[in-house]
Design a protein around this motif. Structure first.
Motif, PDB file in Angstrom:
ATOM      1  N   ALA A   7     -13.590 125.848  -7.798  1.00 26.50           N
ATOM      2  CA  ALA A   7     -14.780 124.764  -7.937  1.00 26.50           C
ATOM      3  C   ALA A   7     -15.651 124.770  -6.983  1.00 26.50           C
ATOM      4  N   SER A  44     -17.395 118.451 -10.470  1.00 26.35           N
ATOM      5  CA  SER A  44     -17.262 117.528  -9.837  1.00 26.35           C
ATOM      6  C   SER A  44     -17.513 117.746  -8.266  1.00 26.35           C
ATOM      7  N   THR A  45     -16.710 118.956  -7.857  1.00 24.28           N
ATOM      8  CA  THR A  45     -16.749 119.368  -6.414  1.00 24.28           C
ATOM      9  C   THR A  45     -18.051 119.741  -5.926  1.00 24.28           C
ATOM     10  N   TYR A 134     -14.468 119.713 -20.339  1.00 25.23           N
ATOM     11  CA  TYR A 134     -14.112 119.284 -19.208  1.00 25.23           C
ATOM     12  C   TYR A 134     -13.446 117.853 -19.299  1.00 25.23           C
ATOM     13  N   LYS A 162     -10.635 122.478 -19.524  1.00 29.19           N
ATOM     14  CA  LYS A 162     -10.111 122.217 -18.022  1.00 29.19           C
ATOM     15  C   LYS A 162      -9.652 120.848 -17.969  1.00 29.19           C
TER      16      LYS A 162
END
Ligand SMILES: CC(=O)N[C@H](C=O)[C@@H](O)[C@H](O)[C@H](O)CO
Ligand SMILES: CC(=O)C(=O)O
Length: 290
Positions: A7, A44-45, A134, A162
Motif C-alpha cells: 500500500a 489508507s496507507t 475495499y 480487498k
C-alpha cells in the motif's frame, strides 16, 4: 504464486505538502528493492482521505509514471463518500492507464446497502476498468454480509475485494461462494491464516519495509512448509506489533528513511513524530533491519 502488493505511502514535506520526489522514491524502492508484485495507490496507507482531489490525481500520476517500464500491477483506490469525486477519479485513473480501480465502502453517513450498491455501480458505469471493493469495517464502520457481496458481484465489473477484516468465517464463506473473484487480504499480521483460506494475494502497509519476509512466507506456504511459514509470520508479527505500538504510518516512514528512502512526514491531523516516536523507530530499524 500469490501476489504481494504494498500500500503506497505518500511523502509529505514539513508543511504538509506532497513531496513528489520522496513519493517517487517509495515507488522505486518497492520495485527495485522489495521486488513487489504491485502497488495499491490512494489507500489508507497513502493518507488518501486527508487529500484534496487535485492531490489525489497527482499521486496517481506520480505512481504510474514512476512505475513505467516495470511490469508491476497498479490498483488505484478512488473511493470517497463524495461520489462525484469517486467517479471523476475513476475516469481520471482509467485515462492514465490504470487497469484496476478500488473503492472504499462509502463511510460516515451509515448508508444502507441499496445506497452502497448504487455507489459501486455508479463508479464503474462509465469506465472500462474493473473494480475491487475495499472493505475495512474497523475504519469505516461498514460491514458487508455474504449476501451483500453477492449482490455487488452481480455487476461483472466488480471483480473482487480487498478484505481488511478479521472475520475469517466470512472470508472462508466468500472464498467458497466466489471461487473466481479476486480476494486480496488486507491485514498483514493475518497473512498466514488468509493464505490458508486461499486468498489470491495480500495488500499491506508493512510490505513497504517487510516484503522480503512476507514473500518468503508465501513461498513456504506454497511449498507446504507450514512450520516455516508460521515462524516467518511470527517474526513479522513481532515487527508489526512494534510498528503499531509506535504509531504505524509515522514509524514506517521513519524506518524507510533509515533505509535510505526519503519517505517524508505524515500529514496533519496525524500527529508529527515526537522525539520518542523517532527514537522508537530507530530502535525498530536496529532490531529488524541491521
Ligand atoms: C488501515 C491499514 O493501514 N490497513 C492496512 C491494509 O489494509 C494494513 O496493512 C495494516 O496497516 C497492517 O496490517 C497493520 O495493522
Ligand atoms: C492496504 C491498506 O492499508 C491501504 O488501504 O492502504
Amino acid at each position: 504464486m500469490k501476489k504481494l502488493y504494498a500500500a503506497l505511502m505518500t511523502a509529505f514535506d514539513e508543511s504538509g505538502n506532497i513531496d513528489e520526489q520522496g513519493t517517487r522514491e517509495m515507488v522505486r524502492y518497492n520495485i527495485d528493492v522489495n521486488q513487489i508484485d504491485g502497488l495499491y495507490v490512494g489507500g489508507s496507507t497513502g493518507e488518501n482521505f486527508m487529500l484534496g482531489t487535485a492531490e489525489k490525481k497527482r499521486v496517481f500520476e506520480i505512481a504510474i509514471d514512476e512505475a513505467k517500464g516495470s511490469n508491476i500491477d497498479l490498483i488505484a483506490q478512488v473511493g470517497s463518500p463524495n461520489l462525484h469525486e469517486a467517479k471523476e477519479l475513476a475516469k481520471y485513473v482509467t485515462d492514465l492507464g490504470y487497469e484496476t480501480i478500488s473503492a472504499v465502502t462509502p463511510f460516515y453517513y451509515n448508508f444502507n446497502f441499496e445506497e452502497i450498491k448504487h455507489y459501486y455501480d455508479e463508479i464503474v458505469k462509465d469506465v472500462d476498468t474493473k473494480l475491487v471493493v475495499y472493505s475495512i469495517p474497523a475504519l469505516t464502520g461498514v460491514s458487508l454480509s455474504l449476501d451483500n457481496f453477492a449482490k455487488l458481484f452481480e455487476n461483472e465489473k466488480i471483480i473482487g475485494v480487498k478484505y481488511t477484516n478479521a472475520d475469517f468465517y466470512l472470508l472462508e464463506r466468500l472464498r467458497d461462494r466466489f471461487p473466481d473473484k479476486l480476494i486480496l487480504s488486507g491485514f498483514d499480521e493475518m497473512l498466514l491464516p488468509a493464505l490458508a483460506l486461499d486468498v489470491d494475494g495480500a495488500i499491506g502497509s508493512t510490505f513497504n519495509i517487510n516484503a522480503q519476509k512476507a514473500k518468503a512466507e508465501i513461498s513456504a506456504f506454497e511449498a507446504g512448509d507450514i512450520d516455516k511459514a508460521r515462524k516467518l509470520q511470527h517474526e513479522s508479527n513481532d515487527l508489526i506489533t512494534d510498528l503499531l505500538n509506535n504509531g504505524i504510518y509515522a514509524t514506517l516512514k521513519l524506518v524507510l528513511q533509515e533505509l535510505g528512502v526519503n519517505a517524508g512526514y505524515t500529514r496533519e491531523p496525524m500527529a508529527k513524530a515526537t522525539p520518542e516516536v523517532k527514537a522508537g523507530a530507530k530502535k525498530i530499524y536496529e532490531k529488524y533491519f541491521k
